[in-house]
Design an enzyme around this catalytic site. Sequence first.
Site, PDB file in Angstrom:
ATOM      1  N   ILE A 161       0.838  -1.201   0.000  1.00 24.58           N
ATOM      2  CA  ILE A 161       0.000   0.000   0.000  1.00 24.58           C
ATOM      3  C   ILE A 161       0.874   1.253   0.000  1.00 24.58           C
ATOM      4  CG2 ILE A 161      -0.177  -0.137   2.541  1.00 24.58           C
ATOM      5  CD1 ILE A 161      -3.039   1.026   2.290  1.00 24.58           C
ATOM      6  N   CYS A 162       0.325   2.317  -0.526  1.00 24.99           N
ATOM      7  CA  CYS A 162       0.931   3.654  -0.489  1.00 24.99           C
ATOM      8  C   CYS A 162       2.195   3.703  -1.357  1.00 24.99           C
ATOM      9  CB  CYS A 162       1.191   4.063   0.958  1.00 24.99           C
ATOM     10  SG  CYS A 162       1.527   5.816   1.204  1.00 24.99           S
ATOM     11  N   ALA A 163       3.340   3.982  -0.774  1.00 30.02           N
ATOM     12  CA  ALA A 163       4.596   4.047  -1.518  1.00 30.02           C
ATOM     13  C   ALA A 163       5.164   2.665  -1.807  1.00 30.02           C
ATOM     14  CB  ALA A 163       5.625   4.861  -0.728  1.00 30.02           C
ATOM     15  N   SER A 217      -2.901  -0.733  -2.910  1.00 29.50           N
ATOM     16  CA  SER A 217      -3.829   0.309  -2.507  1.00 29.50           C
ATOM     17  C   SER A 217      -3.102   1.644  -2.405  1.00 29.50           C
ATOM     18  CB  SER A 217      -4.469  -0.084  -1.164  1.00 29.50           C
ATOM     19  OG  SER A 217      -5.534   0.770  -0.838  1.00 29.50           O
TER      20      SER A 217
END
Length: 186
Positions: free
Chosen positions: A103-105, A153
């Site tokens: 998720i994210c980075a 995500s």
Amino acid sequence: MSVLVLVAPGSEEIETVAIVDILVRAKIAVTLASCCPLGQRQITASRGVRLVADCHLDELTQCDVAAIVVPGGVAGSEVIRDTPQAITLLKAQAALGRWRAAICAAPVVVLQHHGLLGDAHVTCHPAFQAQLPPAQCVRARVVRDDTHRLITSQGPGTAIEFALELVRVLRGDEAVLAVAGPLVLP
């Protein structure tokens, strides 16, 4: 059934805690493993919250898990990216055709960096989406690629949806409803 969640100094705390919490509510055993370069279990997350992992990655004697999850946070993702044992586990998980999630980075900083996305359809934090090939980047909040057994995500605001998608692939729709209902989620 168990899941390994990797955490490092600078990991995003909302993502980390939401993932662990949702999985535990779904009766999935979770091991939170520190990738701290100093061998410590306690890490300071991206906003200064201190988290204590169940173990340090070096303490794992085996890693037979249904999924390996990588929370975001740029600094934490960079530490995980630079932890050879974490990358070895992620590569082995992919080779076995087992679920991985980021998720994210983390989809870009960890997985893409080490060639672990293949041609999967993925998403990540909007600040990193330009680093993904346009044919591969999906701008949805959560993306599940069944062929590559990969869930990605966008960030802290999507962490619960992301964790619920993990529950869906590991325990099914009924487990998702059982967890989401008491949380008063739509």
